[in-house]
Design a protein around this motif. Structure first.
Motif, PDB file in Angstrom:
ATOM      1  N   SER A  94      -0.773   8.670  -5.337  1.00  0.00           N
ATOM      2  CA  SER A  94      -0.916   9.836  -4.919  1.00  0.00           C
ATOM      3  C   SER A  94       0.153  10.334  -3.958  1.00  0.00           C
ATOM      4  O   SER A  94      -0.135  10.157  -2.618  1.00  0.00           O
ATOM      5  N   TRP A 139      -0.927  10.686   2.314  1.00  0.00           N
ATOM      6  CA  TRP A 139      -0.328   9.522   2.749  1.00  0.00           C
ATOM      7  C   TRP A 139      -1.330   8.874   3.495  1.00  0.00           C
ATOM      8  O   TRP A 139      -1.448   8.548   4.668  1.00  0.00           O
ATOM      9  N   TRP A 140      -2.539   8.412   2.448  1.00  0.00           N
ATOM     10  CA  TRP A 140      -3.546   7.709   3.215  1.00  0.00           C
ATOM     11  C   TRP A 140      -3.059   6.210   3.752  1.00  0.00           C
ATOM     12  O   TRP A 140      -3.854   5.736   4.341  1.00  0.00           O
ATOM     13  N   PHE A 141      -1.947   5.663   3.150  1.00  0.00           N
ATOM     14  CA  PHE A 141      -1.442   4.202   3.570  1.00  0.00           C
ATOM     15  C   PHE A 141      -1.032   4.440   5.062  1.00  0.00           C
ATOM     16  O   PHE A 141      -1.075   3.382   5.687  1.00  0.00           O
ATOM     17  N   ASN A 146       0.516   3.959  -2.849  1.00  0.00           N
ATOM     18  CA  ASN A 146       0.252   5.437  -2.495  1.00  0.00           C
ATOM     19  C   ASN A 146       1.259   6.276  -2.868  1.00  0.00           C
ATOM     20  O   ASN A 146       0.967   7.227  -3.550  1.00  0.00           O
ATOM     21  N   THR A 176       0.949  -1.152  -0.169  1.00  0.00           N
ATOM     22  CA  THR A 176       0.005  -0.156  -0.174  1.00  0.00           C
ATOM     23  C   THR A 176       0.728   1.185  -0.022  1.00  0.00           C
ATOM     24  O   THR A 176       0.447   2.186  -0.652  1.00  0.00           O
TER      25      THR A 176
END
Length: 93
Positions: free
Chosen positions: A44, A48-50, A40, A36
Protein backbone atom coordinates in the motif's frame (compact mmCIF):
# COMPACT_ATOMS: atom_id res chain seq x y z
CA UNK A 1 44.27 -9.55 37.77
CA UNK A 2 40.70 -9.74 39.03
CA UNK A 3 39.38 -12.56 41.13
CA UNK A 4 36.47 -14.69 39.82
CA UNK A 5 34.07 -13.36 42.45
CA UNK A 6 35.26 -9.74 42.25
CA UNK A 7 32.29 -7.33 42.51
CA UNK A 8 33.82 -5.04 39.87
CA UNK A 9 34.03 -7.95 37.45
CA UNK A 10 30.39 -8.84 38.15
CA UNK A 11 29.35 -5.22 37.56
CA UNK A 12 31.33 -5.03 34.32
CA UNK A 13 29.78 -8.28 33.07
CA UNK A 14 26.29 -7.02 33.91
CA UNK A 15 26.96 -3.73 32.10
CA UNK A 16 28.28 -5.52 29.02
CA UNK A 17 25.22 -7.80 28.96
CA UNK A 18 22.91 -4.79 29.16
CA UNK A 19 24.82 -3.05 26.37
CA UNK A 20 24.64 -6.19 24.20
CA UNK A 21 20.87 -6.38 24.74
CA UNK A 22 20.54 -2.72 23.76
CA UNK A 23 22.50 -3.22 20.55
CA UNK A 24 20.43 -6.31 19.82
CA UNK A 25 17.27 -4.23 20.24
CA UNK A 26 18.57 -1.58 17.84
CA UNK A 27 19.52 -4.24 15.27
CA UNK A 28 16.14 -5.93 15.55
CA UNK A 29 14.40 -2.58 15.20
CA UNK A 30 16.33 -1.75 12.03
CA UNK A 31 15.54 -5.13 10.50
CA UNK A 32 11.83 -4.99 11.38
CA UNK A 33 11.52 -1.39 10.19
CA UNK A 34 13.20 -2.23 6.88
CA UNK A 35 10.93 -5.26 6.33
CA UNK A 36 7.77 -3.37 7.20
CA UNK A 37 8.82 -0.44 5.00
CA UNK A 38 9.25 -2.78 2.04
CA UNK A 39 5.95 -4.51 2.80
CA UNK A 40 4.26 -1.12 3.06
CA UNK A 41 5.83 0.12 -0.18
CA UNK A 42 4.78 -3.02 -2.07
CA UNK A 43 1.35 -3.50 -0.49
CA UNK A 44 0.00 0.00 0.00
CA UNK A 45 2.40 2.68 -1.24
CA UNK A 46 0.03 5.60 -0.69
CA UNK A 47 -0.43 4.94 3.03
CA UNK A 48 2.67 5.02 5.21
CA UNK A 49 1.50 2.86 8.12
CA UNK A 50 5.03 1.52 8.74
CA UNK A 51 5.80 4.87 10.43
CA UNK A 52 3.81 3.58 13.42
CA UNK A 53 6.35 0.76 13.67
CA UNK A 54 9.16 3.34 13.51
CA UNK A 55 7.47 5.37 16.24
CA UNK A 56 6.99 2.31 18.47
CA UNK A 57 10.57 1.19 18.15
CA UNK A 58 11.80 4.76 18.58
CA UNK A 59 10.01 5.08 21.91
CA UNK A 60 11.26 1.66 23.01
CA UNK A 61 14.87 2.47 22.08
CA UNK A 62 14.64 5.88 23.78
CA UNK A 63 13.49 4.30 27.05
CA UNK A 64 16.14 1.57 26.81
CA UNK A 65 18.87 4.17 26.17
CA UNK A 66 17.64 6.29 29.07
CA UNK A 67 17.72 3.25 31.35
CA UNK A 68 21.14 2.19 30.12
CA UNK A 69 22.99 5.51 30.23
CA UNK A 70 21.07 8.18 32.14
CA UNK A 71 19.26 6.42 34.97
CA UNK A 72 22.32 4.30 35.68
CA UNK A 73 24.33 7.45 36.42
CA UNK A 74 21.67 8.95 38.65
CA UNK A 75 20.75 5.81 40.55
CA UNK A 76 23.80 3.63 39.92
CA UNK A 77 26.16 1.82 42.22
CA UNK A 78 27.87 5.03 43.39
CA UNK A 79 24.54 6.55 44.37
CA UNK A 80 23.59 3.37 46.20
CA UNK A 81 26.92 3.29 48.05
CA UNK A 82 26.54 6.96 49.11
CA UNK A 83 23.01 6.35 50.33
CA UNK A 84 24.07 3.32 52.37
CA UNK A 85 26.95 5.29 53.92
CA UNK A 86 24.60 8.17 54.74
CA UNK A 87 22.04 5.88 56.35
CA UNK A 88 24.70 4.09 58.37
CA UNK A 89 25.96 7.47 59.55
CA UNK A 90 22.44 8.46 60.59
CA UNK A 91 21.90 5.22 62.47
CA UNK A 92 25.17 5.60 64.38
CA UNK A 93 24.13 8.99 65.83
Amino acid sequence: MTEPDDPLLDTARRDVRRLRKFYSLVGTALLVIALTAVANWVGSPGRWWFLWVVFGFGVTIAFAAFDLWVRRRWLGLDWERRQVERRVGELRR
